[in-house]
Structure formats: structure tokens, C-alpha cells
Motif scaffolding. Structure first.
Motif, PDB file in Angstrom:
ATOM      1  N   GLU A  19       0.831  -1.207   0.000  1.00 58.47           N
ATOM      2  CA  GLU A  19       0.000   0.000   0.000  1.00 58.47           C
ATOM      3  C   GLU A  19       0.867   1.258   0.000  1.00 58.47           C
ATOM      4  O   GLU A  19       0.533   2.265  -0.623  1.00 58.47           O
ATOM      5  N   PHE A  20       1.988   1.207   0.695  1.00 55.24           N
ATOM      6  CA  PHE A  20       2.817   2.392   0.851  1.00 55.24           C
ATOM      7  C   PHE A  20       4.160   2.290   0.138  1.00 55.24           C
ATOM      8  O   PHE A  20       4.801   3.296  -0.108  1.00 55.24           O
ATOM      9  N   HIS A  55      -7.731  -2.778   4.264  1.00 58.05           N
ATOM     10  CA  HIS A  55      -7.503  -1.351   4.035  1.00 58.05           C
ATOM     11  C   HIS A  55      -7.672  -0.556   5.325  1.00 58.05           C
ATOM     12  O   HIS A  55      -6.974   0.431   5.550  1.00 58.05           O
ATOM     13  N   SER A  88      -7.002  15.289  -4.240  1.00 58.47           N
ATOM     14  CA  SER A  88      -7.806  14.069  -4.204  1.00 58.47           C
ATOM     15  C   SER A  88      -8.847  14.014  -5.322  1.00 58.47           C
ATOM     16  O   SER A  88      -9.367  12.942  -5.640  1.00 58.47           O
ATOM     17  N   GLN A 151      -2.099  10.543  -9.057  1.00 60.01           N
ATOM     18  CA  GLN A 151      -2.840   9.614  -8.212  1.00 60.01           C
ATOM     19  C   GLN A 151      -4.039   9.038  -8.967  1.00 60.01           C
ATOM     20  O   GLN A 151      -4.441   7.897  -8.735  1.00 60.01           O
ATOM     21  N   ARG A 161      -0.192   3.750  -6.526  1.00 54.09           N
ATOM     22  CA  ARG A 161      -0.705   5.057  -6.109  1.00 54.09           C
ATOM     23  C   ARG A 161       0.407   5.897  -5.493  1.00 54.09           C
ATOM     24  O   ARG A 161       0.618   7.047  -5.870  1.00 54.09           O
ATOM     25  N   SER A 162       1.137   5.302  -4.550  1.00 47.39           N
ATOM     26  CA  SER A 162       2.205   6.060  -3.907  1.00 47.39           C
ATOM     27  C   SER A 162       3.321   6.380  -4.901  1.00 47.39           C
ATOM     28  O   SER A 162       3.871   7.492  -4.893  1.00 47.39           O
ATOM     29  N   THR A 165       2.183   9.308  -7.152  1.00 43.96           N
ATOM     30  CA  THR A 165       2.185  10.613  -6.478  1.00 43.96           C
ATOM     31  C   THR A 165       3.608  11.088  -6.216  1.00 43.96           C
ATOM     32  O   THR A 165       3.902  12.288  -6.340  1.00 43.96           O
ATOM     33  N   SER A 183       2.203  12.510   0.123  1.00 43.24           N
ATOM     34  CA  SER A 183       1.756  11.304  -0.581  1.00 43.24           C
ATOM     35  C   SER A 183       0.986  10.385   0.358  1.00 43.24           C
ATOM     36  O   SER A 183      -0.070   9.853  -0.005  1.00 43.24           O
ATOM     37  N   PHE A 184       1.499  10.201   1.571  1.00 38.12           N
ATOM     38  CA  PHE A 184       0.823   9.330   2.525  1.00 38.12           C
ATOM     39  C   PHE A 184      -0.459   9.963   3.050  1.00 38.12           C
ATOM     40  O   PHE A 184      -1.439   9.263   3.304  1.00 38.12           O
ATOM     41  N   SER A 187      -3.260   9.296   0.781  1.00 37.99           N
ATOM     42  CA  SER A 187      -3.837   7.953   0.809  1.00 37.99           C
ATOM     43  C   SER A 187      -5.067   7.879   1.708  1.00 37.99           C
ATOM     44  O   SER A 187      -5.937   7.030   1.504  1.00 37.99           O
ATOM     45  N   ILE A 191      -8.415   5.956   0.617  1.00 32.53           N
ATOM     46  CA  ILE A 191      -8.780   4.716   1.313  1.00 32.53           C
ATOM     47  C   ILE A 191     -10.165   4.840   1.920  1.00 32.53           C
ATOM     48  O   ILE A 191     -10.985   3.917   1.825  1.00 32.53           O
TER      49      ILE A 191
END
Length: 267
Positions: A19-20, A55, A88, A151, A161-162, A165, A183-184, A187, A191
Motif C-alpha cells: 500500500e505504501f 484497508h 484528491s 494519483q 498510487r504512492s 504521487t 503522498s501518505f 492515501s 482509502i
């Protein structure tokens, strides 16, 4: 085929790590599911619930690590919060307009090789650009928009995604540490939005009583643990713009998926 607890743990670990890390969590979940023989229609309802809660696990991890930055969003003059909202928007638009199309054509691992390769390329470019930029600037509205646009591309499985970005912020010339944190933070609304849509789908489908909740909780716990570790690691790696190993890894995975699905006689 029902999911066993160890398979749930593996998928949770995969979700949390990827995810990251800039390697695509959605792409890896699809690939690992298919390799374990879990991507069957009979388990689709379970997969949906499972995806929701893993998630949640990664969401909790990023909130714990970045809680100070999250609280800072709600202090005047709210500039960073505004940038987060604007950034976003592209992913929300792509997600709503392309959701059915993506599920219809890209819900299997067959075409992941091309998207993994795309992510490998942009991560290599990110490292080159970051290390050549001797005078990075503060993250601006332009940088936030660039990260937001990229994104939107990360909605497709296999495109990180990360990673997308990070590429957007780096090419815009922003400071690596600020790109990492933003970036985080980006998320979190994505999410949350995905969770909301998934919860609606689950509520409409019903059959909650048939879910193997033990496997779900195992997956959620392992996603939290690996997600927490991944955020900590990536904050350091992005600050150093050290992406070439992720690029190499994705190139290997891309070749593997291409051979596995397009050249079955070779495997």
C-alpha cells in the motif's frame, strides 16, 4: 475455494507492505490471489469484505505514524488541507467514471505486466530527477495538483498510487520529504472513499453471515503491522530518493507476469 487463515495473513502482509511501497497494492493482491487460486466468483463477497478490513488496517497504520501531520491539517490557514482536497479530486473522478470499466477489464492479473512496467519506469525517472534537482522547492499548489493527477492513474491495478504521487511531486521539483508526507496523507481520503463504496456494495449484496471473520481479522492485523513498517521505511527512502531497487523489482515482476500469462509454454 475458501480462504485459509495463513492465506489471509499472507494477503494482509502483501496489502500492508505494498500500500505504501511504490509497487501497487491492488496489482499485488490480484496477482497473489490468483497464484493461490483464490480469485473465484464464489469468494467474491468474502474478497470484498476482506479488502475493506485490510484497508482499514493500513489506514490505522498511516494515521498512527502521521497523526501530527493530520492534526496540522486543521490549523489555520488550512492551506495544506485545501491542497489535499484538490489533490484528491482527480482520483475521485477517475474512480467514479472508470470503476466498472476497471473491474470488467483489469480485475485479473493478465494485463498487470504492462502496468507494473509503467510503475517501474516512473520510479526510475523519479530517482534520476530527484538527484539532479539540487534546489528543491516547498510543495506548492502546482506540486499538489501534479501529485493529484498522477494519483488518478494509480486507480488502475498495477500502477502504484504512492509511486505515481511521488513521481508527480518529484517532477514538479518539490522537496522529497514533503512529497513523502503529502503522498501518505493523500492515501487517507482515497482509502476512506474506497471503504465507503465497498461498504455500500457489501450492504447491497448481503451474505455477511457467511463470512469467515477469523480470516478477515488475521488479514487486517497483518496489514496493520506490515503497513506501519512500510510507512516508516518509505518516509526514509523517499527523503533519499532511493527508488531504483523498486524499479528493478517491478521490472522482474512485470517479466514474470508476462511470461506466466502470455507465454504459458515457457513456465
Amino acid at each position: 475455494m475458501n480462504m485459509l487463515w495463513w492465506q489471509a495473513m499472507v494477503l494482509g502482509l502483501v496489502q500492508g507492505f505494498t500500500e505504501f511501497l511504490p509497487v501497487s497494492s491492488s496489482g499485488h493482491l490480484i496477482l497473489v490471489r490468483e497464484l493461490m487460486g483464490l480469485n473465484v466468483s464464489a469468494s467474491s463477497q468474502f474478497n470484498l469484505v476482506f479488502d475493506i478490513l485490510v484497508h482499514v488496517g493500513t489506514l490505522i497504520a498511516v494515521v498512527i505514524v502521521l497523526y501530527k501531520d493530520i492534526l496540522a491539517l486543521f490549523r489555520k490557514p488550512f492551506k495544506r488541507l485545501g491542497m489535499l482536497i484538490v489533490a484528491s479530486i482527480p482520483a475521485v473522478i477517475v474512480g467514479f467514471t472508470c470503476k466498472d470499466y476497471i473491474e470488467q477489464y483489469f480485475s485479473t492479473a493478465q494485463y498487470l505486466c504492462f502496468f507494473f512496467l509503467f510503475t517501474a519506469i516512473i520510479m526510475l525517472i523519479s530517482e534520476i530527477v530527484a538527484k539532479r534537482n539540487k534546489d528543491p522547492k516547498e510543495l506548492s499548489w502546482g506540486g499538489a495538483v501534479a501529485m493529484g493527477v498522477m494519483q488518478g492513474a494509480g486507480v488502475f491495478p498495477g500502477i502504484s498510487r504512492s509511486g505515481s504521487t511521488i513521481f508527480g511531486g518529484t517532477v514538479a521539483g518539490s522537496k522529497s520529504k514533503q512529497v513523502a508526507t503529502f503522498s501518505f496523507l493523500m492515501s487517507i481520503p482515497i482509502i476512506l472513499g474506497s471503504l465507503l463504496l465497498s461498504v455500500i456494495d457489501v450492504a447491497q449484496a448481503g451474505e455477511i453471515a457467511s463470512i469467515d471473520w477469523f480470516s478477515v481479522i488475521v488479514g487486517m492485523a497483518s496489514a496493520f503491522a506490515s503497513g506501519y513498517f512500510a510507512v516508516k521505511v518509505m518516509l526514509k527512502l523517499i527523503a533519499k530518493a532511493n527508488f531504483k531497487w523498486f524499479s528493478l523489482y517491478l521490472l522482474i515482476v512485470s517479466v514474470f507476469t508476462f511470461v506466466y500469462y502470455f507465454l504459458p509454454s515457457v513456465r
